[in-house]
Scaffold this motif. Structure first.
Motif, PDB file in Angstrom:
ATOM      1  N   LEU A  18       0.318  -5.829  11.649  1.00  0.00           N
ATOM      2  CA  LEU A  18       0.924  -7.149  11.485  1.00  0.00           C
ATOM      3  C   LEU A  18       1.986  -7.475  12.525  1.00  0.00           C
ATOM      4  CD1 LEU A  18       1.376  -7.125   7.603  1.00  0.00           C
ATOM      5  CD2 LEU A  18      -0.430  -8.244   8.916  1.00  0.00           C
ATOM      6  N   ASP A  19       2.456  -6.492  13.251  1.00  0.00           N
ATOM      7  CA  ASP A  19       3.576  -6.692  14.166  1.00  0.00           C
ATOM      8  C   ASP A  19       3.096  -7.292  15.481  1.00  0.00           C
ATOM      9  OD1 ASP A  19       6.081  -6.713  15.193  1.00  0.00           O
ATOM     10  OD2 ASP A  19       6.283  -4.541  15.412  1.00  0.00           O
ATOM     11  N   THR A  20       2.768  -8.584  15.431  1.00  0.00           N
ATOM     12  CA  THR A  20       2.299  -9.308  16.609  1.00  0.00           C
ATOM     13  C   THR A  20       3.170 -10.546  16.811  1.00  0.00           C
ATOM     14  OG1 THR A  20       0.732 -10.650  15.338  1.00  0.00           O
ATOM     15  CG2 THR A  20      -0.066  -8.534  16.191  1.00  0.00           C
ATOM     16  N   PRO A  21       3.249 -11.063  18.037  1.00  0.00           N
ATOM     17  CA  PRO A  21       4.110 -12.229  18.284  1.00  0.00           C
ATOM     18  C   PRO A  21       3.767 -13.429  17.419  1.00  0.00           C
ATOM     19  CG  PRO A  21       3.436 -11.212  20.353  1.00  0.00           C
ATOM     20  CD  PRO A  21       2.659 -10.520  19.275  1.00  0.00           C
ATOM     21  N   GLU A  22       2.482 -13.624  17.126  1.00  0.00           N
ATOM     22  CA  GLU A  22       2.075 -14.803  16.350  1.00  0.00           C
ATOM     23  C   GLU A  22       2.604 -14.772  14.916  1.00  0.00           C
ATOM     24  OE1 GLU A  22      -1.663 -13.541  18.721  1.00  0.00           O
ATOM     25  OE2 GLU A  22       0.114 -12.600  17.858  1.00  0.00           O
ATOM     26  N   LEU A  23       2.905 -13.584  14.418  1.00  0.00           N
ATOM     27  CA  LEU A  23       3.311 -13.442  13.017  1.00  0.00           C
ATOM     28  C   LEU A  23       4.782 -13.087  12.855  1.00  0.00           C
ATOM     29  CD1 LEU A  23       0.241 -11.463  11.582  1.00  0.00           C
ATOM     30  CD2 LEU A  23       0.578 -13.932  11.748  1.00  0.00           C
ATOM     31  N   THR A  24       5.544 -13.181  13.910  1.00  0.00           N
ATOM     32  CA  THR A  24       6.945 -12.784  13.862  1.00  0.00           C
ATOM     33  C   THR A  24       7.690 -13.502  12.735  1.00  0.00           C
ATOM     34  OG1 THR A  24       6.998 -12.332  16.237  1.00  0.00           O
ATOM     35  CG2 THR A  24       9.113 -12.714  15.147  1.00  0.00           C
ATOM     36  N   GLY A  25       8.369 -12.709  11.893  1.00  0.00           N
ATOM     37  CA  GLY A  25       9.184 -13.268  10.823  1.00  0.00           C
ATOM     38  C   GLY A  25       8.433 -13.709   9.597  1.00  0.00           C
ATOM     39  N   ARG A  26       7.115 -13.460   9.549  1.00  0.00           N
ATOM     40  CA  ARG A  26       6.309 -13.999   8.447  1.00  0.00           C
ATOM     41  C   ARG A  26       5.675 -12.909   7.581  1.00  0.00           C
ATOM     42  NH1 ARG A  26       1.882 -17.169  10.872  1.00  0.00           N
ATOM     43  NH2 ARG A  26       1.448 -17.592   8.683  1.00  0.00           N
ATOM     44  N   TRP A  27       6.087 -11.672   7.741  1.00  0.00           N
ATOM     45  CA  TRP A  27       5.464 -10.610   6.970  1.00  0.00           C
ATOM     46  C   TRP A  27       6.475  -9.511   6.669  1.00  0.00           C
ATOM     47  CZ3 TRP A  27       5.810  -5.778   9.090  1.00  0.00           C
ATOM     48  CH2 TRP A  27       6.090  -5.704  10.467  1.00  0.00           C
ATOM     49  N   GLN A  28       6.136  -8.712   5.675  1.00  0.00           N
ATOM     50  CA  GLN A  28       6.878  -7.496   5.378  1.00  0.00           C
ATOM     51  C   GLN A  28       5.930  -6.508   4.713  1.00  0.00           C
ATOM     52  OE1 GLN A  28       9.323  -9.828   2.289  1.00  0.00           O
ATOM     53  NE2 GLN A  28       9.495  -7.724   1.551  1.00  0.00           N
ATOM     54  N   THR A  29       6.265  -5.245   4.781  1.00  0.00           N
ATOM     55  CA  THR A  29       5.482  -4.226   4.086  1.00  0.00           C
ATOM     56  C   THR A  29       6.231  -3.810   2.830  1.00  0.00           C
ATOM     57  OG1 THR A  29       6.479  -2.427   5.358  1.00  0.00           O
ATOM     58  CG2 THR A  29       4.429  -3.387   6.207  1.00  0.00           C
ATOM     59  N   HIS A  30       5.449  -3.349   1.842  1.00  0.00           N
ATOM     60  CA  HIS A  30       6.038  -2.962   0.557  1.00  0.00           C
ATOM     61  C   HIS A  30       5.292  -1.741   0.049  1.00  0.00           C
ATOM     62  CE1 HIS A  30       7.094  -3.016  -3.703  1.00  0.00           C
ATOM     63  NE2 HIS A  30       8.080  -3.854  -3.413  1.00  0.00           N
ATOM     64  N   ASP A  69       0.866  -1.184   0.000  1.00  0.00           N
ATOM     65  CA  ASP A  69       0.000   0.000   0.000  1.00  0.00           C
ATOM     66  C   ASP A  69       0.900   1.230   0.000  1.00  0.00           C
ATOM     67  OD1 ASP A  69      -2.300   1.769   0.321  1.00  0.00           O
ATOM     68  OD2 ASP A  69      -3.328   0.063   1.226  1.00  0.00           O
ATOM     69  N   GLN A  70       0.283   2.400   0.073  1.00  0.00           N
ATOM     70  CA  GLN A  70       1.067   3.625   0.128  1.00  0.00           C
ATOM     71  C   GLN A  70       1.722   3.779   1.496  1.00  0.00           C
ATOM     72  OE1 GLN A  70      -1.481   6.854  -1.085  1.00  0.00           O
ATOM     73  NE2 GLN A  70      -1.690   6.082  -3.176  1.00  0.00           N
ATOM     74  N   GLU A  71       2.878   4.415   1.508  1.00  0.00           N
ATOM     75  CA  GLU A  71       3.680   4.523   2.720  1.00  0.00           C
ATOM     76  C   GLU A  71       2.911   5.098   3.913  1.00  0.00           C
ATOM     77  OE1 GLU A  71       6.447   4.137   5.427  1.00  0.00           O
ATOM     78  OE2 GLU A  71       6.761   3.407   3.381  1.00  0.00           O
ATOM     79  N   PRO A  72       2.127   6.187   3.753  1.00  0.00           N
ATOM     80  CA  PRO A  72       1.410   6.717   4.923  1.00  0.00           C
ATOM     81  C   PRO A  72       0.438   5.725   5.540  1.00  0.00           C
ATOM     82  CG  PRO A  72       1.469   8.344   3.159  1.00  0.00           C
ATOM     83  CD  PRO A  72       1.957   7.049   2.570  1.00  0.00           C
TER      84      PRO A  72
END
Length: 337
Positions: A212-224, A202-205
């Motif tokens: 997404l920054d939750t313990p259950e998802l650690t290491g499994r996501w990134q933003t673009h 999505d757009q930066e703002p």
């Protein structure tokens, strides 16, 4: 000849005044009435003291909402939460308070009042009213943009679980949520499929407020960050487009879909267009209501299944199936043609 409560004249008058129900609902949401009823019924006087409003006027607004089963007034004059009013609580699971504020906010409200002009011209009058197209206005007016972002996140919260549960995602691989906002849908997909990796595009703002920054998802996501008209992250297994295509004209939708088609370089890659699929016939459907909102403010539209197929085909994709979900939205799946 006198009218009866269910006569055509009364029904037509009620339809003409239906905007007052929206106004009363907005007032209740902004005042936080439902929050003050979470611990039990309260009188209009008690609610007025808690919300900083006038008791007599507040009672009249709540009395109207009670005719639609949003709140209930008992014989003692106390108001109660109802199943329809409970989602107005700011702390309710899948709260719709922010969504109600967004849907009744000026960028949607004012153009709807000019629907006749929109129908005559064949395009929205939004830019005439606000000096910029819808999304341009949100960029220029940060307060309006914040209402939109928060409201969309609230609206999506009740949909994301059922949508994630309705589709058989691959056992592993990568899912890109294109224009995914704060990432509510991607979060649900990743929680239900623990071997998947996710990219929120999505757009930066917008991405600054992702969830997404939750313990259950650690290491499994990134933003673009990026513009989905230009390009989206390549090489994923599944591309999600939830409540994106309905915002745009057919030509713009084909541009978005072509950007996704270019990115679909992995064998077996799939695209999921997640929107209302409008049925034929005269029966009520949420997509038919939302279609007018899209028409008046954005020059977008809700589409039936053949219309989705035409867009996908024009973008070099092949429609494969349509899946219903336990929400108002459906999943239109496509693969590379």
């Amino acid at each position: 000849m006198p009218t009866t409560p269910h006569s055509p004249a009364v029904r037509l008058t009620e339809h003409a005044l239906a905007y007052l129900h929206s106004a009363a609902l907005r007032a209740a949401a902004l005042l936080g009435v439902a929050d003050h009823l979470a611990d039990g019924p309260r009188t209009a006087e008690e609610l007025a003291a808690a919300t900083g409003s006038d008791a007599a006027h507040l009672r009249r607004a709540l009395r109207l909402l009670a005719t639609r089963e949003v709140f209930r007034e008992d014989e003692t004059g106390a108001f109660h939460l109802t199943p329809a009013a409970d989602p107005l609580r700011s702390d309710a699971p899948s709260s719709l308070r922010d969504a109600v504020v967004m849907l009744t906010d000026e960028p949607f409200w004012r153009p709807a009042g000019q629907l006749a002009d929109t129908v005559r011209r064949g395009r929205t009058v939004f830019e005439d009213l606000f000096g910029a197209p819808y999304f341009g206005h949100l960029e220029r007016v940060p307060e309006a943009g914040a209402v939109f972002d928060t409201g969309m996140a609230g609206l999506a919260e009740s949909e994301n679980g059922p949508i994630a549960a309705a589709y058989d995602f691959p056992a592993d691989g990568t899912v890109v949520d294109v224009g995914g906002g704060r990432g509510g849908l991607l979060r649900q997909v990743l929680l239900r499929n623990p071997a998947l990796h996710g990219i929120l595009h999505d757009q930066e703002p917008v991405l600054r407020h992702h969830t997404l920054d939750t313990p259950e998802l650690t290491g499994r996501w990134q933003t673009h960050p990026g513009d989905f008209f230009a390009a989206v992250p390549p090489g994923a297994d599944v591309y999600l487009l939830k409540r994106i295509l309905h915002d745009w004209s057919d030509d713009d939708c084909v541009r978005i879909l072509r950007a996704c088609r270019t990115a679909m370089t992995r064998p077996g890659s799939r695209l999921l267009a997640i929107d209302a699929v409008v049925p034929a016939g005269n029966a009520p459907h949420p997509g038919k209501t939302m279609d007018i909102l899209m028409m008046t403010s954005l020059d977008g539209r809700e589409r039936d299944e053949p219309a989705f197929h035409r867009l996908l085909t024009a973008a070099g994709l092949e429609p494969s199936r349509t899946l219903a979900t336990d929400s108002t939205l459906s999943i239109v799946e496509a693969v590379v043609a």
